[in-house]
Design an enzyme around this catalytic site. Structure first.
Site, mmCIF file in Angstrom:
data_model
loop_
_atom_site.group_PDB
_atom_site.id
_atom_site.type_symbol
_atom_site.label_atom_id
_atom_site.label_comp_id
_atom_site.label_asym_id
_atom_site.label_seq_id
_atom_site.Cartn_x
_atom_site.Cartn_y
_atom_site.Cartn_z
ATOM 1 N N THR A 1 -3.438 -6.323 11.393
ATOM 2 C CA THR A 1 -2.484 -5.268 11.773
ATOM 3 C C THR A 1 -2.703 -4.914 13.237
ATOM 4 O O THR A 1 -1.750 -4.831 14.019
ATOM 5 C CB THR A 1 -2.663 -4.031 10.869
ATOM 6 O OG1 THR A 1 -2.281 -4.402 9.543
ATOM 7 C CG2 THR A 1 -1.822 -2.856 11.327
ATOM 8 N N GLN B 1 -1.098 -15.728 6.645
ATOM 9 C CA GLN B 1 -0.954 -16.405 5.341
ATOM 10 C C GLN B 1 -0.939 -17.930 5.465
ATOM 11 O O GLN B 1 -0.823 -18.626 4.458
ATOM 12 C CB GLN B 1 0.318 -15.927 4.614
ATOM 13 C CG GLN B 1 0.344 -14.446 4.288
ATOM 14 C CD GLN B 1 -0.651 -14.029 3.201
ATOM 15 O OE1 GLN B 1 -1.243 -14.877 2.506
ATOM 16 N NE2 GLN B 1 -0.851 -12.736 3.042
ATOM 17 N N SER C 1 -6.482 -12.803 9.744
ATOM 18 C CA SER C 1 -7.113 -11.735 8.966
ATOM 19 C C SER C 1 -8.183 -12.326 8.043
ATOM 20 O O SER C 1 -7.847 -12.940 7.022
ATOM 21 C CB SER C 1 -6.038 -11.023 8.139
ATOM 22 O OG SER C 1 -6.622 -10.022 7.358
ATOM 23 N N HIS D 1 -10.045 -11.181 5.773
ATOM 24 C CA HIS D 1 -10.151 -10.800 4.351
ATOM 25 C C HIS D 1 -9.167 -11.554 3.457
ATOM 26 O O HIS D 1 -9.249 -11.471 2.232
ATOM 27 C CB HIS D 1 -10.075 -9.277 4.160
ATOM 28 C CG HIS D 1 -8.711 -8.665 4.242
ATOM 29 N ND1 HIS D 1 -7.924 -8.490 3.143
ATOM 30 C CD2 HIS D 1 -8.027 -8.159 5.277
ATOM 31 C CE1 HIS D 1 -6.795 -7.892 3.505
ATOM 32 N NE2 HIS D 1 -6.834 -7.694 4.801
ATOM 33 N N THR E 1 -17.188 -0.092 19.926
ATOM 34 C CA THR E 1 -18.387 -0.851 19.573
ATOM 35 C C THR E 1 -18.047 -1.913 18.530
ATOM 36 O O THR E 1 -17.386 -1.623 17.529
ATOM 37 C CB THR E 1 -19.468 0.109 19.018
ATOM 38 O OG1 THR E 1 -19.681 1.112 19.997
ATOM 39 C CG2 THR E 1 -20.764 -0.616 18.721
ATOM 40 N N CYS F 1 1.149 -4.401 1.401
ATOM 41 C CA CYS F 1 1.443 -3.403 2.437
ATOM 42 C C CYS F 1 2.746 -2.672 2.203
ATOM 43 O O CYS F 1 2.989 -1.633 2.781
ATOM 44 C CB CYS F 1 1.481 -4.059 3.815
ATOM 45 S SG CYS F 1 -0.087 -4.766 4.228
#
Ligand code: PMP
Length: 383
Positions: A70, A179, A199, A201, A237, A323
């Site tokens: 995102t 994807q 992404s 995850h 950080t 989402c």
């Protein structure tokens, strides 16, 4: 419960969990600190950048770590629009992008940029000629996703890159690759891609971390200002454990891609064959789509109601993408493909992963049959 929502989130690799734990315990120092513990943490980030760069066949200095795709999408789009506004204030994207892309363009539109949204055909594929036809002298950026997160269609990126650059070599080409990576071959150079979001995850890596490839020479207007982290492109950080674990997940999912796909395709094809036999369903995925996503509609039945019934039967599925699944409106993606409101409100997405077996698909088919019958009886009773 059988999990059929791999396009939304994947279980992390065991190595990813172990790496996260080890680094949290051992390398908690701030990578910007000048002492040895800090520079060791910094070294881990540099090494992770090299691993990700190798997986994408790019240079380590072209890899930026973010908080997720995102953020990567927001930064690629708004960062390019703001940085290069003297070149022009026209942008191009498609009607079927993920909300993190689509909403970024809507926000820029409200701020005065001109955005052309290209529609897909009735199967969800965007014609490269239509994208190229939208590109002008003042077009700063074109953003097109690799694989649609709702229905799994694959966009012809190579052809798009070629045509976009032929019209305007200065127009930047951004690809939301979330994807696609790990399921399809990726060749950023060949596709003439300038910016590419990932992404971890979705690739059995950790959450809360993302990647943005920024081709050498391109500068983005930073959205997060503060310290001079990530060469001043993104302050904050660095999330060292998640960055290192992500690089593992990206490397492993890239290396295992062909075996993974060989396992998924027969399961996907079996499921598609079954779905075609159910008269109540309309299949929205293409046969030549991504191997992990199958999407169908049950016109007249709310996707949420059908998904809840499947959950009672032990099957966790999505109505579209995670989402947007809390939105009550019909799917923007299906509407833009020309589907009616009834089909666009009754969508179910099944996404496959490496835990699935033929027996799992058989159990899912049984649950789908039972769910249709149960809901038809319930509907009949209400009449
Ligand atoms: N783009 C696509 C195509 C996606 O499927 C997702 C995840 N739903 C995202 C972007 C956003 O990724 P993240 O969850 O890392 O913010």
């Amino acid at each position: 419960m059988l999990y059929w929502d791999y396009a939304a989130a994947t279980p992390p690799y065991e190595e990813v969990v172990q790496t996260m734990e080890q680094i949290m315990k051992l390398h908690y120092a701030n990578p910007s600190s000048l002492h040895r513990a800090g520079s060791e943490a910094g070294k881990l980030i540099r090494r992770s950048r090299e691993v990700c760069a190798a997986a994408l066949s790019v240079q380590p200095q072209e890899i930026l770590f973010t908080s997720g795709a995102t953020e990567s999408n927001n930064l690629a789009i708004k960062g390019a629009a703001l940085q290069y506004q003297t070149r022009g204030r026209h942008l191009v994207t498609t009607e079927i992008e993920h909300p993190s892309v689509y909403e970024s363009f809507l926000q820029l539109q409200r701020m005065g940029w001109e955005v052309t949204f290209v529609a897909p055909d009735s199967t969800g594929v965007v014609d490269p000629d239509r994208v190229a036809a939208a590109v002008r002298r003042d077009t700063v950026l074109v953003s097109v996703m690799h694989v649609n997160n709702e229905i799994g269609t694959i966009q012809p990126l190579k052809e798009m890159g070629k045509l976009i650059k032929a019209v305007n070599p200065r127009t930047l080409f951004h690809v939301d690759g979330v994807q696609g990576y790990g399921k399809l071959a990726v060749d950023l150079k060949d596709w003439q891609v300038d910016l590419y979001s990932l992404s971890p995850h979705k690739l059995r890596g950790p959450r809360g971390v993302g990647l943005l490839y920024i081709k050498e020479g391109i500068k983005l207007f930073p959205l997060l200002t503060g310290g001079s982290h990530e060469e001043g492109q993104r302050a904050g950080t660095e999330n060292v454990p998640a960055i290192v674990a992500s690089s593992k997940a990206i490397r492993m999912s890239g290396e295992q891609r062909e075996t993974f796909v060989a396992q998924l395709v027969p399961l996907r094809d079996r499921l598609l064959r079954f779905l075609r036999t159910v008269p109540e369903f309309v299949i929205n995925s293409r046969q030549d789509g991504a191997p992990h996503i199958v999407h169908f509609s049950y016109p007249g039945m709310k996707g949420e109601v059908f998904a809840r019934k499947l959950e009672e039967l032990g099957m966790a599925v999505s109505t579209r993408s995670a989402c947007s699944s809390r939105l009550a409106e019909p799917s923007r993606v299906l509407l833009s493909m020309g589907k009616d409101v009834s089909s666009a409100s009754g969508g179910i997405r099944i996404s496959l992963g490496d835990s699935h077996t033929d027996e799992d698909v058989a159990a899912l088919e049984q649950a789908l049959t039972t769910a249709v019958q149960a809901l038809k009886i319930a509907e009949g009773g209400m009449k």
